[in-house]
Design a protein around this motif. Structure first.
Motif, short mmCIF file in Angstrom:
data_model
loop_
_atom_site.label_atom_id
_atom_site.label_comp_id
_atom_site.label_asym_id
_atom_site.label_seq_id
_atom_site.Cartn_x
_atom_site.Cartn_y
_atom_site.Cartn_z
N ALA A 65 34.24 -20.25 18.35
CA ALA A 65 35.71 -19.76 19.04
C ALA A 65 35.73 -17.81 18.81
N ALA A 66 35.03 -17.64 17.44
CA ALA A 66 35.01 -16.12 17.30
C ALA A 66 34.12 -15.37 17.66
N SER A 67 32.79 -16.08 17.69
CA SER A 67 32.19 -15.47 18.85
C SER A 67 31.85 -15.72 20.41
N THR A 68 32.49 -15.87 20.84
CA THR A 68 32.92 -16.31 21.84
C THR A 68 33.86 -14.82 22.36
N ARG A 69 35.06 -14.49 21.04
CA ARG A 69 36.09 -13.03 20.97
C ARG A 69 35.12 -12.58 21.10
N ARG A 70 34.33 -12.04 20.39
CA ARG A 70 33.57 -11.21 20.20
C ARG A 70 33.68 -10.67 21.20
N HIS A 71 32.43 -11.23 21.66
CA HIS A 71 31.35 -11.35 22.54
C HIS A 71 32.82 -11.16 24.21
N GLY A 72 33.14 -11.34 24.33
CA GLY A 72 34.98 -10.78 25.51
C GLY A 72 34.83 -9.75 25.12
N GLN A 73 35.69 -9.17 23.50
CA GLN A 73 35.72 -8.08 23.52
C GLN A 73 34.52 -6.77 23.81
N LYS A 74 33.49 -7.23 23.64
CA LYS A 74 32.40 -6.26 24.07
C LYS A 74 32.39 -5.94 24.84
N VAL A 75 31.97 -7.46 26.70
CA VAL A 75 31.61 -6.99 27.76
C VAL A 75 33.19 -6.29 27.99
N ALA A 76 34.84 -6.61 27.26
CA ALA A 76 35.82 -5.51 27.94
C ALA A 76 35.39 -4.21 27.55
N GLU A 77 34.54 -3.63 26.15
CA GLU A 77 34.73 -2.54 25.85
C GLU A 77 33.73 -1.81 26.68
N LYS A 78 32.37 -2.64 26.80
CA LYS A 78 31.78 -2.22 27.91
C LYS A 78 31.70 -1.95 29.41
N SER A 79 32.64 -2.72 29.93
CA SER A 79 33.18 -2.60 30.95
C SER A 79 34.11 -0.87 30.44
N GLY A 80 34.72 -0.94 30.09
CA GLY A 80 35.63 0.55 30.09
C GLY A 80 34.59 1.31 29.72
N ARG A 81 33.67 1.10 29.32
CA ARG A 81 32.78 2.62 28.62
C ARG A 81 31.77 2.93 30.41
N ALA A 82 31.90 2.07 30.66
CA ALA A 82 31.41 2.00 32.09
C ALA A 82 32.30 2.13 33.30
N ALA A 83 33.58 1.94 33.42
CA ALA A 83 34.40 2.56 34.18
C ALA A 83 34.58 4.02 34.34
N VAL A 84 34.34 4.64 32.82
CA VAL A 84 34.61 6.18 32.39
C VAL A 84 33.15 6.51 32.34
N VAL A 85 31.86 5.60 32.16
CA VAL A 85 31.44 7.24 32.87
C VAL A 85 30.87 6.91 34.29
N ALA A 86 31.39 6.24 35.44
CA ALA A 86 31.44 5.74 37.09
C ALA A 86 32.55 7.01 36.99
N ARG A 87 33.96 7.85 36.56
CA ARG A 87 34.71 8.47 37.15
C ARG A 87 33.62 9.68 36.56
N ARG A 88 32.87 9.90 35.61
CA ARG A 88 32.67 10.80 35.29
C ARG A 88 31.51 11.71 35.77
N ALA A 89 31.05 10.73 36.39
CA ALA A 89 29.20 10.99 36.98
C ALA A 89 30.04 11.57 38.31
N GLU A 90 31.35 11.52 38.99
CA GLU A 90 32.18 11.47 40.33
C GLU A 90 32.33 13.06 39.96
N SER A 91 32.29 13.90 41.25
CA SER A 91 32.24 15.06 41.47
C SER A 91 33.38 15.33 41.51
N ILE A 92 34.50 16.68 41.57
CA ILE A 92 35.82 17.39 41.53
C ILE A 92 36.11 16.75 43.01
N ALA A 93 35.17 17.17 43.48
CA ALA A 93 35.20 16.25 45.75
C ALA A 93 36.04 15.38 45.51
#
Length: 380
Positions: free
Chosen positions: A63-91
């Motif tokens: 169960a702990a491993s599953t939770r850690r995996h879920g947290q890592k996936v969520a963190e990775k997804s959040g980081r990806a969203a931030v990177v995606a936003r920063r990859a866009e131009s001002i326009a």
């Protein structure tokens, strides 16, 4: 409840859990897959078996491993969203945000989308649709009228600063130079940042080519000093012509008065030049014996007609055709519906009026020297 590696830790966990937990779905999920005997061993105080400990420990670890995996996936997804936003131009960032529809239309209308989409870094103080709505109400115009304003590009560039300026780099009393060439004063007080008359409501929206700071007002550049050389009338073929310096830089009211006077004189001169030609062929009833040319003014009944014309002109000048400060110089209406008061038509009328003034001066001067009216001078 702390999980420990000491012997009996599973027993302590089981017995320290409230009865509500023991019968809950959470408990069932945590111990799912265990045989009934193992469950009994795990929860019985007097019979802690190795099998029970191993089973509960394995389940909790999974169960702990599953939770850690879920947290890592969520963190990775959040980081990806931030990177995606920063990859866009001002326009692209502005287009994707539904609060900047008027700003985006303005950028498109002014041809600045490519500018704020390029690689050069910019800082944009971006007004929202609500800020534009306040401006439109203040100016008493529509969005379409604002987008058609010839100063639109200048207004937009007044919101743009070269380089990526994060909020942490701004200092109270600092002045930043805009792409329009003006300056914006920065004020920091009470935890709020103001740029010009606008307050920053959201800062540091990172983009691939700079940063956006969202502001609550549209910034309007200070009006440039009034320049007579840039007004309608300063065009081909004469350009700006004021050898005696009647028009002063910065004196808009004085210039408008002079231009209105010029337009009136031009209109009178055009009618006079036309009249100098027509009177050679056409005479009103009762004026058959009145000579053509300047003699019409000094010979009765032409003298009476001139006096009546003078009085009517005075009434029109003082009571009807009065200048409105909110209208263009010489704008007394457009009864023929010719769309007279756009820059092109105004320029043409001013040029024609100037030509009319030269023409009538030439006709009068030639008649004084030769005694011939306008058409006699041409051999008719």
């Amino acid at each position: 409840m702390a999980l420990q590696s000491a012997p009996g830790s599973a027993f302590v966990l089981a017995n320290s859990a409230p009865s509500a937990f023991r019968g809950s779905a959470l408990a069932t999920a945590a111990t799912g897959g265990l045989a009934p005997a193992a469950l009994a061993d795990a929860f019985a105080p007097s019979s802690v078996s190795f099998v029970g400990l191993a089973a509960v420990g394995a389940t909790l670890a999974a169960a702990a491993s599953t939770r850690r995996h879920g947290q890592k996936v969520a963190e990775k997804s959040g980081r990806a969203a931030v990177v995606a936003r920063r990859a866009e131009s001002i326009a692209a960032t502005a287009i994707a945000n539904g609060n900047f529809t008027i700003l985006v239309k303005a950028l498109q209308k002014a041809g600045l989308v490519a500018t704020v989409s390029g690689k050069s870094p910019y800082t944009v103080f971006a007004p929202t649709d609500a800020a534009f709505a306040d401006l439109l109400k203040e100016l008493g115009c529509s969005a379409e009228q604002l987008l058609a304003n010839p100063d639109l590009k200048s207004i937009l560039l007044y919101h743009v600063v070269g380089g990526s300026t994060m909020s942490s780099s701004l200092k109270d009393g600092q002045k930043v130079t805009t792409a329009q060439g003006g300056q914006l004063a920065v004020q920091i007080a009470g935890g709020k940042v103001k740029v010009g008359r606008a307050t920053v409501t959201a800062a540091d929206v990172a983009c691939s080519n700079g940063v956006i700071h969202i502001v609550d007002k549209v910034l309007l550049p200070p009006a440039a000093p009034f320049d007579p050389a840039q007004q309608v009338g300063a065009g081909a073929p004469l350009g700006y012509f004021d050898p005696l310096g009647f028009s002063k830089k910065g004196d808009k009211a004085g210039f408008n008065n002079l231009q209105a006077s010029e337009i009136k004189h031009g209109r009178v001169a055009m009618m006079a030049a036309l009249g100098a030609v027509v009177q050679h062929y056409v005479k009103f009833p009762g004026f058959e014996d009145v000579p053509s040319g300047l003699g019409a003014v000094t010979t009765a009944p032409g003298t009476y007609g001139f006096a009546a014309l003078f009085l009517v002109s005075g009434v029109l000048e003082l009571a009807i055709w009065t200048q409105n400060e909110k209208k263009e110089p010489g704008n007394f209406g457009d009864p023929a519906g010719l769309n007279m008061y756009n820059p092109e038509m105004r320029q043409k009328e001013i040029n024609n009026g100037r030509m009319g003034m030269f023409s009538v001066i030439g006709i009068i001067g030639a008649e004084v020297l030769t005694g011939k009216d306008g058409m006699n001078q041409l051999g008719f």
